[in-house]
Write a protein that holds these residues in place. Structure first.
Motif, mmCIF file in Angstrom:
data_model
loop_
_atom_site.group_PDB
_atom_site.id
_atom_site.type_symbol
_atom_site.label_atom_id
_atom_site.label_comp_id
_atom_site.label_asym_id
_atom_site.label_seq_id
_atom_site.Cartn_x
_atom_site.Cartn_y
_atom_site.Cartn_z
ATOM 1 N N TRP A 112 20.251 -2.170 8.798
ATOM 2 C CA TRP A 112 18.846 -2.130 8.360
ATOM 3 C C TRP A 112 18.722 -1.542 6.956
ATOM 4 C CZ3 TRP A 112 15.271 -4.797 10.727
ATOM 5 C CH2 TRP A 112 15.428 -5.113 12.084
ATOM 6 N N ARG A 117 22.676 0.270 18.275
ATOM 7 C CA ARG A 117 21.845 0.545 17.085
ATOM 8 C C ARG A 117 22.724 0.464 15.844
ATOM 9 N NH1 ARG A 117 16.992 2.463 18.708
ATOM 10 N NH2 ARG A 117 16.850 3.287 20.838
ATOM 11 N N ARG A 118 22.213 -0.214 14.845
ATOM 12 C CA ARG A 118 22.961 -0.387 13.592
ATOM 13 C C ARG A 118 22.082 0.020 12.411
ATOM 14 N NH1 ARG A 118 24.251 -4.906 16.757
ATOM 15 N NH2 ARG A 118 26.509 -5.118 17.212
ATOM 16 N N PRO A 119 21.964 1.303 12.143
ATOM 17 C CA PRO A 119 21.100 1.748 11.029
ATOM 18 C C PRO A 119 21.616 1.287 9.666
ATOM 19 C CG PRO A 119 22.387 3.579 11.917
ATOM 20 C CD PRO A 119 22.568 2.438 12.865
#
Length: 324
Positions: free
Chosen positions: A27, A22-24
């Protein structure tokens, strides 16, 4: 030989389940950029001072199209002559003859060391130095052919000469760098096979040097397309000067300048795409995989990747294969 690594049963159905990272932050950055771009587009689209209606009226105006054609003609002439001259100067610069190499170095020094705008003006006023241009026997010998300088060196010819001769100096250094990037063993092997220097350069060195020469040449072509706007100082009605002639009458400077920018952006985009595919063509054989085309990148970006395929247990790296 013993090992603590458990034996792997062939055909084991156990699989590795890969979980996407996951790469918040990615985003968040994308959202910020999207908001800024959308705000800029909205601001430009709703600004009445830009007068988009007038932009549409003059986008395909005959005078603008004629100026665009002259811009493209200047770009093609300057780059064709510049590339040919650059190859010749680069070969001369690498010559073992000091007089030939010195002449090439002097040419490059002169045309790279003076501003292009000054060169354009100098060629436009060449008649003040040489009222008559002749070709004949040197040192005051009889004239073979000649003519009035103002008739021979028109505004278009002056602009073409200035752009082409200046570009030749820059292309000479680009080609020289490409030639020097080829291993000397290639030339030595060609000479051992009995090939002349010219054959070696044409058949062995230059084809391999193209991988280095093409990218900066593409950049020079794109830059030349925009550099042609400098010839507006000698009243040559290329794209920019054609727009200036129009807004000097109707005083619609901003809409006409937007028209000019749209045409420049269109053709620089076309040249950039062409440069990409040419680089891809000459890059074959120098990389294991060719870079993706813009269409392939777009399709990949639109494809939803739900995770990598699972790997069978038999394909895992146990890390103990070399232990005793």
């Amino acid at each position: 030989m013993s090992s603590d690594v458990p034996a792997v049963v062939e055909g084991d159905a156990t699989e590795i389940k890969a979980v996407p990272v996951r790469r918040p932050g990615r985003w968040l950055a994308a959202a910020v950029v999207a908001v800024l771009v959308a705000n800029a587009v909205w601001s430009l689209a709703t600004n009445d001072r830009l007068q988009w209606g007038i932009v549409g009226d003059f986008l395909f105006d005959g005078r603008i199209i004629d100026g665009l054609v002259k811009t493209l003609e200047l770009t093609v002439i300057a780059m064709v002559v510049g590339v040919v001259l650059g190859v010749l100067l680069a070969v001369m610069r690498l010559s073992s003859n000091p007089l030939v190499a010195g002449a090439s170095a002097f040419y490059i020094w002169l045309f790279r060391g003076t501003p292009l705008l000054v060169q354009i003006l100098a060629w436009n006023f060449i008649a003040s130095i040489y009222p008559r241009i002749t070709l004949g026997v040197p040192f005051g010998g009889p004239e073979i052919v000649g003519g009035d300088a103002n008739a021979l060196i028109t505004t278009f010819v002056a602009a073409s000469l200035a752009l082409a001769l200046n570009e030749g100096a820059y292309m000479a250094e680009i080609v020289r760098a490409g030639i020097l990037s080829v291993d000397e063993g290639q030339s030595e092997a060609a000479q051992a096979l009995g090939m002349t220097r010219a054959q070696t350069m044409r058949r062995i060195v230059l084809p391999q040097a193209m991988r280095v020469i093409v990218p900066p040449t593409g950049n020079e072509t794109i830059a030349m397309l925009k550099t042609t706007s400098l010839v507006s100082v000698i009243a040559l009605p290329e794209l920019l000067y054609a727009a200036q002639l129009i807004y000097s009458v109707n005083y619609k400077q901003i809409p006409l300048l937007i028209v000019v920018m749209i045409w420049y952006l269109l053709f620089t985009t076309i040249l950039s795409i062409g440069q990409y595919y040419i680089e891809r063509r000459f890059g074959r054989g120098h990389a294991r995989e060719l870079p993706l085309t813009p269409w392939q990148r777009l399709r990949r970006s639109l494809t939803i990747q739900r995770g990598r395929p699972a790997l069978p247990l038999a394909q895992r790296n146990t890390g103990g294969g070399f232990g005793a």
